[in-house]
Design an enzyme around this catalytic site. Structure first.
Site, mmCIF file in Angstrom:
data_model
loop_
_atom_site.group_PDB
_atom_site.id
_atom_site.type_symbol
_atom_site.label_atom_id
_atom_site.label_comp_id
_atom_site.label_asym_id
_atom_site.label_seq_id
_atom_site.Cartn_x
_atom_site.Cartn_y
_atom_site.Cartn_z
ATOM 1 N N HIS A 106 -2.228 0.601 7.079
ATOM 2 C CA HIS A 106 -2.598 0.891 5.698
ATOM 3 C C HIS A 106 -2.247 2.336 5.373
ATOM 4 C CE1 HIS A 106 -4.530 0.056 1.953
ATOM 5 N NE2 HIS A 106 -5.529 0.922 2.139
ATOM 6 N N ASP A 111 -8.720 5.436 -2.183
ATOM 7 C CA ASP A 111 -7.809 4.358 -1.786
ATOM 8 C C ASP A 111 -7.334 3.631 -3.041
ATOM 9 O OD1 ASP A 111 -6.399 2.332 -0.615
ATOM 10 O OD2 ASP A 111 -7.899 1.907 0.919
ATOM 11 N N CYS A 165 0.814 -1.220 0.000
ATOM 12 C CA CYS A 165 0.000 0.000 0.000
ATOM 13 C C CYS A 165 0.846 1.268 0.000
ATOM 14 C CB CYS A 165 -0.957 -0.009 1.184
ATOM 15 S SG CYS A 165 -0.151 -0.152 2.797
#
Length: 692
Positions: free
Chosen positions: A485, A501, A441
């Site tokens: 994250h 995202d 991520c």
């Protein structure tokens, strides 16, 4: 073949008799060395390798000397080892003072002291060094498992302390351990009273921050391309209990540090800090929330950072324990007035539907967003060219169209989510977009923000946690370090800051925990998973539920909960004076009970001596002239030669007296001595004639 049976016995069955036949000094020394090893073992992950090696060598050396009966080393050896350990501590930690250096020195002193274990005085020094070393184990963890290890260590030290005060004979270690357990249980009420009513203070130590290099978790900075492989850490980061129905997993975004500044390799928060005094302005005044709020209680594990994690978005400050204050930054992040170095529980209220960052801007790019457009010169030329292409292809350069085009490229361009992206070079965004097309991520979010900024769209990185799993045993949601994250926020005219995202475009299953990358299980975990796929999960859920109860009722027993307890006891407006009165009353009552017990104990004797005195009295009542000072061998001679008695009565009494002597004084060649309980029962069963 019958003679081979003893050789086939279990190792414990062969070694136990040998240990029982060792001399008293050797047996006690070996027990103390094993106890020192148990005390030091939890510290090994936090000690320098040389320190752990030194302790192991010293304990083995001392154990060999005890078994072989060889003399202890000369004092010059001890002085040399002490100087070497002190110098190594100075080199390793850079100082001799401080938490880590102090623990290292204490452990070294504890081990070296065993090399001059000659008298009871030396043993007492080891006992008290052991108690202090046990306390230092809580510097790194206050979990239930750590507490269990410490309790066993305390029990062992009390056992050794009692054994050291039994100077005669060979008292069974089991008896000393039982007495130590009874003493600990007798002191437990006072310990509980002190825990419940003693004023709550902040801990005298801090929990060091974890090492973020190459492991999942939360950090105030994000360096892209330096980590070749990410190791998922399944340690618990926080636990959440929702008052009502929990929101969907895809909406569980716990907001942490917001990173706006990029120097080409590393992302940092705006202003270069994340402390309470670096909040960089007032909270946003245009935060608007919609829909129904979510009320929840969050238990945050120590992070050594000031971040108060909340679900997006929380307009009101979390309800913190006394002594804590919270402040919100302009980017919706909540910070505490000091680092979170111990378990912290607080309540918060969040709205999943919200908007902010748009009032007064009228669709024009505000000057305050200059930091969210900044890019270092000379980095990622191919990404800059791609940004120009996206901007030219978007209708009138619309930011929304650019964002969608970037997301579409992630969906259809062959990009993948991986825990082993490899180390990237100077232009990390170029390598992600055009070469490797893989990353976790952090890589995805960083490359996405660089592309948007190059296209003229304000963007920044938000770090925190996403997802979680509910423990069906206690109803708490568990969020792990592996759930750390990084996502992005982009500023769109008329809408303000909007969460985007990009990881969801590469791996949709990552958002909401429906699909997660996991490292391969270990040998034991893999075998359990093959045998019963749900067993390992159930065992972990059960342990975490128990550990959570420990956290909630023990580690998180705060000042507020103390005062709530006083209210439950009838105090309308409890204060520290009331708390002191209750505690003083309980301690006074405990002191009175202890004084009464001590007064009764003064009238008692050693249980073995009481049994011996009872035998003397009974022999005199039966007509045998047994003086109060007569030793057991004299009593046995009198019983065996007392001619008025028949042999059927004299022989059992003589054997019983010898067994009583063996129970106290033993002997390497003597048969196993019966316990005092057995001797009391046999004494009551002896037949005694009437005096002639």
């Amino acid at each position: 073949m019958l003679n081979a049976a003893p050789h086939d016995a279990a190792p414990g069955a062969r070694w136990l008799p040998r240990l029982q036949q060792l001399p008293r000094e050797t047996r006690d020394t070996l027990f103390l060395l094993a106890l020192v090893g148990w005390i030091v073992l939890p510290q090994v992950p936090y000690l320098p390798a040389w320190c752990s090696g030194l302790v192991a060598v010293v304990l083995l050396w001392r154990g060999t000397l005890a078994l072989t009966g060889r003399p202890l080393p000369h004092r010059a050896w001890l002085i040399g080892l002490l100087i070497a350990a002190t110098a190594a501590t100075r080199v390793t930690h850079g100082a001799l003072l401080g938490q880590d250096a102090g623990v290292t020195l204490v452990v070294c002193l504890l081990a070296l002291k065993t090399l001059e274990l000659r008298a009871r005085r030396d043993a007492l020094v080891i006992f008290f060094l052991g108690f202090f070393t046990l306390l230092t184990g809580f510097f790194h963890s206050q979990s239930l498992a750590t507490a269990a290890v410490m309790l066993v260590g305390v029990w062992g030290l009390l056992t050794a302390l009692i054994n050291a005060h039994r100077p005669v004979g060979q008292p069974p270690l089991r008896d000393s351990a039982a007495l130590a357990l009874r003493m600990a249980l007798a002191g437990a009420p006072v310990m509980i009273a002190l825990f419940v009513f003693f004023p709550r203070f902040a801990p005298l130590w801090g929990v060091p921050s974890g090492d973020p290099r190459g492991r999942s978790g939360l950090s105030s900075t994000m360096e892209v391309g330096k980590v070749a492989a990410l190791a998922l850490d399944d340690g618990v980061a926080l636990r959440v209990r929702f008052d009502g129905a929990p929101p969907p997993q895809r909406e569980l975004y716990f907001r942490g540090p917001v990173l706006s500044h990029f120097d080409g390799r590393e992302w940092t928060a705006r202003g270069g800090g994340d402390g309470f005094d670096v909040a960089l302005g007032p909270p946003p005044r245009d935060l608007q929330v919609r829909g129904a709020p979510i009320d929840y209680e969050l238990t945050l594990e120590p992070s050594a950072g000031p971040w108060l994690l909340t679900l997006d978005a929380a307009p009101q400050a979390p309800a913190l324990p006394p002594g804590w204050r919270a402040r919100q930054t302009p980017d919706l992040q909540w910070l505490a007035n000091r680092p979170v170095t111990a378990l912290l529980r607080y309540r918060a209220q969040s709205w999943p539907e919200f908007s902010y960052g748009q009032t007064g801007w009228d669709g024009r790019l505000p000057r305050q967003l200059g930091a969210e457009l900044q890019l270092p010169a000379g980095y990622n030329p191919r990404t800059l060219a791609l940004a120009r292409e996206l901007r030219a292809a978007a209708p009138e350069g619309g930011p929304q169209a650019i964002v969608q085009a970037a997301l579409q490229r992630l969906r259809s361009g062959g990009y993948s989510y991986t825990l082993e992206p490899g180390v990237s070079g100077r232009d990390s965004a170029d390598e992600f977009w055009f070469d490797t097309k893989a990353g976790f991520c952090e890589h995805i979010a960083s490359a996405f923000v660089v592309l948007l900024r190059a296209a003229g769209v304000p963007a920044r990185i938000v770090t925190g946690f996403q997802g979680g799993e509910m423990n069906g045993l206690d109803g708490y949601w568990t969020v792990r370090n592996a759930d750390a994250h990084a996502w992005t926020e982009v500023w769109l005219a008329g809408r303000g800051w909007v969460r985007v995202d990009p990881t969801g475009a590469v791996m949709p299953g990552r958002i909401g925990q429906t699909q997660r990358l996991r490292p391969p299980p270990g040998l034991v975990a893999g075998a359990i998973d093959t045998f019963n796929p749900d067993l390992l999960r159930q065992l972990r859920a059960g342990w975490e539920a128990v550990n959570n109860r420990w956290n909630q009722w023990v580690l998180n027993y705060t000042q507020g909960r103390q005062l709530d307890l006083l209210r439950g006891l009838g105090f309308e407006q409890p204060s520290w004076e009331d708390l002191g009165k209750v505690l003083a009353g309980l301690l006074t009552a405990a002191a009175l009970v202890g004084a009464a017990w001590a007064r009764w104990e003064r009238t008692q004797h050693d249980p073995w001596l009481r049994l011996l005195q009872a035998a003397r009295r009974r022999m005199r009542a039966a007509g045998i002239a047994a003086a109060d000072s007569a030793p057991l061998r004299e009593l046995e001679r009198l019983a065996a030669q007392h001619s008025p008695w028949p042999a059927a009565l004299r022989a059992p009494l003589a054997r019983w007296l010898l067994a009583l002597e063996r129970q106290r004084y033993g002997g390497s060649g003597s048969p196993a001595a019966p316990s005092l309980a057995t001797l009391r029962r046999e004494f009551r069963q002896l037949r005694w004639p009437r005096p002639s």
